[in-house]
Each structure stands twice: as C-alpha cells, then as structure tokens.
Design a protein around this motif. Sequence first.
Motif, PDB file in Angstrom:
ATOM      1  N   TRP A 229      15.489  35.229  23.131  1.00 13.94           N
ATOM      2  CA  TRP A 229      15.186  35.140  24.216  1.00 13.94           C
ATOM      3  C   TRP A 229      15.333  36.487  25.117  1.00 13.94           C
ATOM      4  O   TRP A 229      16.589  36.889  24.924  1.00 13.94           O
ATOM      5  N   THR A 230      14.623  36.998  26.259  1.00 13.32           N
ATOM      6  CA  THR A 230      15.103  37.984  27.381  1.00 13.32           C
ATOM      7  C   THR A 230      15.564  37.182  28.507  1.00 13.32           C
ATOM      8  O   THR A 230      14.898  36.637  29.142  1.00 13.32           O
ATOM      9  N   LEU A 231      16.731  37.650  28.780  1.00 15.57           N
ATOM     10  CA  LEU A 231      17.251  37.114  30.116  1.00 15.57           C
ATOM     11  C   LEU A 231      16.587  37.743  31.220  1.00 15.57           C
ATOM     12  O   LEU A 231      16.871  39.340  31.229  1.00 15.57           O
ATOM     13  N   ALA A 232      15.946  37.250  32.093  1.00 18.83           N
ATOM     14  CA  ALA A 232      15.611  37.914  33.470  1.00 18.83           C
ATOM     15  C   ALA A 232      16.794  38.335  34.225  1.00 18.83           C
ATOM     16  O   ALA A 232      16.326  39.050  35.142  1.00 18.83           O
ATOM     17  N   THR A 233      17.910  37.987  33.923  1.00 18.62           N
ATOM     18  CA  THR A 233      19.077  38.440  34.909  1.00 18.62           C
ATOM     19  C   THR A 233      20.048  39.273  34.081  1.00 18.62           C
ATOM     20  O   THR A 233      21.399  38.920  34.294  1.00 18.62           O
ATOM     21  N   SER A 234      19.987  39.992  33.032  1.00 17.73           N
ATOM     22  CA  SER A 234      20.992  40.556  32.065  1.00 17.73           C
ATOM     23  C   SER A 234      21.494  41.763  32.775  1.00 17.73           C
ATOM     24  O   SER A 234      22.742  42.067  32.385  1.00 17.73           O
ATOM     25  N   ASP A 235      21.007  42.249  33.896  1.00 12.51           N
ATOM     26  CA  ASP A 235      21.561  43.496  34.308  1.00 12.51           C
ATOM     27  C   ASP A 235      23.061  43.046  34.950  1.00 12.51           C
ATOM     28  O   ASP A 235      23.944  43.813  34.639  1.00 12.51           O
ATOM     29  N   ALA A 236      23.371  42.313  35.524  1.00 11.07           N
ATOM     30  CA  ALA A 236      24.552  41.535  36.168  1.00 11.07           C
ATOM     31  C   ALA A 236      24.564  40.118  36.595  1.00 11.07           C
ATOM     32  O   ALA A 236      23.625  39.760  36.873  1.00 11.07           O
ATOM     33  N   PRO A 237      25.753  39.583  36.517  1.00 11.44           N
ATOM     34  CA  PRO A 237      25.815  38.120  36.832  1.00 11.44           C
ATOM     35  C   PRO A 237      25.384  37.857  38.013  1.00 11.44           C
ATOM     36  O   PRO A 237      25.608  38.525  39.138  1.00 11.44           O
ATOM     37  N   LEU A 238      24.473  36.779  38.331  1.00 12.00           N
ATOM     38  CA  LEU A 238      24.103  36.389  39.699  1.00 12.00           C
ATOM     39  C   LEU A 238      24.594  34.975  39.957  1.00 12.00           C
ATOM     40  O   LEU A 238      24.190  33.987  39.138  1.00 12.00           O
ATOM     41  N   LEU A 239      25.730  34.783  40.952  1.00 11.22           N
ATOM     42  CA  LEU A 239      26.636  33.581  41.017  1.00 11.22           C
ATOM     43  C   LEU A 239      25.816  32.566  41.673  1.00 11.22           C
ATOM     44  O   LEU A 239      25.263  32.927  42.796  1.00 11.22           O
ATOM     45  N   THR A 240      25.849  31.313  40.825  1.00  8.05           N
ATOM     46  CA  THR A 240      24.893  30.387  41.452  1.00  8.05           C
ATOM     47  C   THR A 240      25.873  29.140  41.783  1.00  8.05           C
ATOM     48  O   THR A 240      25.191  28.079  42.118  1.00  8.05           O
ATOM     49  N   PHE A 241      27.082  28.914  41.166  1.00 13.18           N
ATOM     50  CA  PHE A 241      27.941  27.551  41.376  1.00 13.18           C
ATOM     51  C   PHE A 241      29.410  28.159  41.473  1.00 13.18           C
ATOM     52  O   PHE A 241      29.935  29.348  41.164  1.00 13.18           O
ATOM     53  N   PRO A 242      29.958  27.290  42.458  1.00  7.03           N
ATOM     54  CA  PRO A 242      29.441  26.201  43.180  1.00  7.03           C
ATOM     55  C   PRO A 242      28.771  26.861  44.575  1.00  7.03           C
ATOM     56  O   PRO A 242      29.130  27.971  44.950  1.00  7.03           O
ATOM     57  N   ALA A 243      27.937  26.113  44.879  1.00  3.20           N
ATOM     58  CA  ALA A 243      26.819  26.736  45.910  1.00  3.20           C
ATOM     59  C   ALA A 243      27.773  27.233  47.375  1.00  3.20           C
ATOM     60  O   ALA A 243      27.377  28.346  47.913  1.00  3.20           O
ATOM     61  N   ASP A 244      28.607  26.534  47.551  1.00  2.00           N
ATOM     62  CA  ASP A 244      29.544  26.555  48.824  1.00  2.00           C
ATOM     63  C   ASP A 244      30.076  27.920  48.896  1.00  2.00           C
ATOM     64  O   ASP A 244      30.212  29.027  49.688  1.00  2.00           O
ATOM     65  N   LYS A 245      30.872  28.208  47.444  1.00  4.75           N
ATOM     66  CA  LYS A 245      31.505  29.537  47.265  1.00  4.75           C
ATOM     67  C   LYS A 245      31.327  29.881  45.744  1.00  4.75           C
ATOM     68  O   LYS A 245      32.332  29.800  44.987  1.00  4.75           O
ATOM     69  N   PRO A 246      30.107  30.659  45.649  1.00  2.24           N
ATOM     70  CA  PRO A 246      29.741  30.734  44.260  1.00  2.24           C
ATOM     71  C   PRO A 246      30.782  31.656  43.316  1.00  2.24           C
ATOM     72  O   PRO A 246      31.219  32.796  43.974  1.00  2.24           O
ATOM     73  N   ARG A 247      31.079  31.184  42.444  1.00  3.40           N
ATOM     74  CA  ARG A 247      32.119  31.956  41.381  1.00  3.40           C
ATOM     75  C   ARG A 247      31.670  32.372  40.269  1.00  3.40           C
ATOM     76  O   ARG A 247      32.229  33.331  39.409  1.00  3.40           O
ATOM     77  N   ASP A 251      22.888  29.230  36.104  1.00  2.00           N
ATOM     78  CA  ASP A 251      21.581  29.051  36.140  1.00  2.00           C
ATOM     79  C   ASP A 251      20.953  30.249  35.593  1.00  2.00           C
ATOM     80  O   ASP A 251      21.185  31.359  36.143  1.00  2.00           O
ATOM     81  N   TYR A 252      19.809  30.214  34.849  1.00  2.00           N
ATOM     82  CA  TYR A 252      19.081  31.359  34.255  1.00  2.00           C
ATOM     83  C   TYR A 252      17.555  31.124  34.189  1.00  2.00           C
ATOM     84  O   TYR A 252      16.901  30.055  34.496  1.00  2.00           O
ATOM     85  N   VAL A 253      16.911  32.154  34.012  1.00  2.00           N
ATOM     86  CA  VAL A 253      15.622  32.356  33.577  1.00  2.00           C
ATOM     87  C   VAL A 253      15.454  33.244  32.448  1.00  2.00           C
ATOM     88  O   VAL A 253      16.059  34.437  32.345  1.00  2.00           O
ATOM     89  N   VAL A 254      14.761  32.687  31.382  1.00  2.00           N
ATOM     90  CA  VAL A 254      14.673  33.470  30.309  1.00  2.00           C
ATOM     91  C   VAL A 254      13.271  33.407  29.838  1.00  2.00           C
ATOM     92  O   VAL A 254      12.260  32.459  30.059  1.00  2.00           O
ATOM     93  N   PHE A 255      12.742  34.515  28.883  1.00  2.00           N
ATOM     94  CA  PHE A 255      11.407  34.382  28.254  1.00  2.00           C
ATOM     95  C   PHE A 255      11.171  34.626  27.253  1.00  2.00           C
ATOM     96  O   PHE A 255      12.196  35.548  26.659  1.00  2.00           O
ATOM     97  N   CYS A 256      10.061  34.608  26.001  1.00  2.00           N
ATOM     98  CA  CYS A 256       9.908  34.858  25.022  1.00  2.00           C
ATOM     99  C   CYS A 256       8.411  35.037  24.767  1.00  2.00           C
ATOM    100  O   CYS A 256       7.552  34.345  25.438  1.00  2.00           O
ATOM    101  N   PRO A 257       7.659  35.957  23.982  1.00  2.00           N
ATOM    102  CA  PRO A 257       8.228  36.936  23.313  1.00  2.00           C
ATOM    103  C   PRO A 257       8.643  38.052  24.548  1.00  2.00           C
ATOM    104  O   PRO A 257       8.236  38.113  25.513  1.00  2.00           O
ATOM    105  N   GLN A 258       9.514  38.932  23.986  1.00  2.00           N
ATOM    106  CA  GLN A 258       9.981  40.042  24.849  1.00  2.00           C
ATOM    107  C   GLN A 258       8.643  40.796  25.567  1.00  2.00           C
ATOM    108  O   GLN A 258       8.726  41.180  26.638  1.00  2.00           O
ATOM    109  N   SER A 259       7.569  41.130  24.617  1.00  2.00           N
ATOM    110  CA  SER A 259       6.499  41.811  24.916  1.00  2.00           C
ATOM    111  C   SER A 259       5.491  41.307  25.984  1.00  2.00           C
ATOM    112  O   SER A 259       4.642  41.794  26.552  1.00  2.00           O
ATOM    113  N   ALA A 260       5.855  40.125  26.224  1.00  2.00           N
ATOM    114  CA  ALA A 260       4.855  39.082  26.999  1.00  2.00           C
ATOM    115  C   ALA A 260       5.160  39.316  28.617  1.00  2.00           C
ATOM    116  O   ALA A 260       4.167  39.086  29.233  1.00  2.00           O
TER     117      ALA A 260
END
Length: 293
Positions: A229-247, A251-260
């Motif tokens: 799968w291709t991670l749509a957020t692979s460039d750098a971590p995007l902090l999602t948890f815990p919401a009040d003080k994300p550390r 949470d992710y979005v991925v897709f396949c195939p890469q060419s799509a």
Amino acid sequence: MTFSMCGFRSVDGSPGATPLYRRWICSFLVLLVATAGVCLAGASRVQAAEEDDKPELRVMSYNIHHGRGSDDQVDLQRIAAVIKAAQPDLVALQEVDNGVGRSGGVDQTAELARLTGMQGRFFKQIDYDGGEYGQAILSKTPLQTPEIIWLPGEPERERRIVGRAQTTIHGVTFWFATTHLHHANSAIRQDQAKALNQRFTHGDAPMILAGDFNAPPEAPSIARLQKRWTLATSDAPLLTFPADKPRKQLDYVVFCPQSAFRCRGAEVVAERVASDHAPLVVKITSEVKLNEN
C-alpha cells in the motif's frame, strides 16, 4: 573562389569572412535550441495545468469514540460539525454505536449521515450493550456492494474487520474502506496487515483504505503494509492521538495500486474535544479513469 571544410578562402588563398553555410548552421542551431526550450517550458506548463485540473478527493479518517468527547459527553452534533467543516467526499469512521445503551440507543451512522447530508453505511463488528458496535462509511455519492471482511484477531474478544463499499466520484469507480486494527497486540496487528496485503492487493479493484491502525509510522505492522500500500502521509508523521495533546500518529489513509492515486496533501484537524482522536484529512487525485479499465 573555393570552399573548404576548414573555412572560406578567396581565390588567392587569403582568409575571408565567415562562410555563408556556417552562418546558416549556427542560425539553425540557435533556432533549434530556442524552439526546444519553448517546447519543454510549454510541456511543463501543460503538465502542471493537467495536475491542477485533476479533481481531488477529500478523504477523512475519524475514530469518533462513539461520540464521547474529552468532556465525557456524547454529542454527535459536534462530530457532525467537525466533519462538515472539513468538507470530505468520504469519511471512514471507527468506534461507532448502533442502538447501544451507553450512547442513548441511537443509530449513529444514520444520524451522522442526516446531520452531514451524506450517505451512510454501518459495518457491525460485535453485539454490545443492547445494540451493535463497529465501523461506518459516510460518502457524498451512493455506496454500492457493501461487504465485511474479517481480519485475524481474538475470537473471544472484539474481532476486527474491514468494511468497504464501491463508489464513483469524478467518473472514477473504486472501493473505499474503513478498518480498526488491534489496539494492544503487535503480533496480531502484523497478522492483520498481512491479511490486508493478501486480500486486497492482488488484482482486486483499486481501493482507498482509511482507519485507526493503532501503530506509529515506524511500527512493524505499518512497514508490512507499505510493501503493498502507499501511505498518503508517508512524508512525516501527522499526530492524531490523544486529541487534546497529540503525541503520535495512529490514523492513516492508504491506497493501492500505487499507479491509481496520488496524494496532494494531508492535515490533522485541530479538534480537541469531540473525540479522543483528531481526524485526519487527505487530498487525493486519481491518475486514471479506473472504471474504464
């Protein structure tokens, strides 16, 4: 007068001016280089314009904690307000109640669909507290052929699933799916990642998968997923948890195939109260007319 390959000379052999044919060649070369530069610049502008013209999909992944916020209040209206403000085309929801006592017996998928003006589909994982508990999809476009695929897990506890359906957006037909991987057992998460690779990336229709993967980007389960799968957020971590003080990012979005598909940007919505997770929003473009293949 006579010509030679080495230059121009008069009849008496004295050096003359630059021969005409050399000036022609030089002029031609200058024109050729200039034309090539214009063509390349034009091609770059056309390619950039084509990239800008490609319609985007806005995909959200949101673990809503059955609507219970950091203030211990169950409030679906504020969950809906967060979703509407982000203007997603598709939303993958985790920890969703359907007729469960703790959240007032509400069909949360139907209520969120009503409040956001989107289509909704619930996917049951387990029976719980007089109702059902699982995951859901919201979509601006109709959802077709919904199905549940079971993942490896602990049968005596909460089994994990992939809930998915097909939809068509901007003339492109594809699968959109939600999942919630094991929260405590790394070995089970790796088995689940392996199952995701085996089930969905071998000739199946193109697919976008979003959810709470319960692991940071450097975890073995995420590395296993990235083999297929291709991670749509692979460039750098995007902090999602815990919401009040994300550390950390769970949470992710991925897709396949890469060419799509191609990721055009990602962000975490700075919502601190509505749930224990902050929602992740990713902008994706389709690279081909998938429904014409």
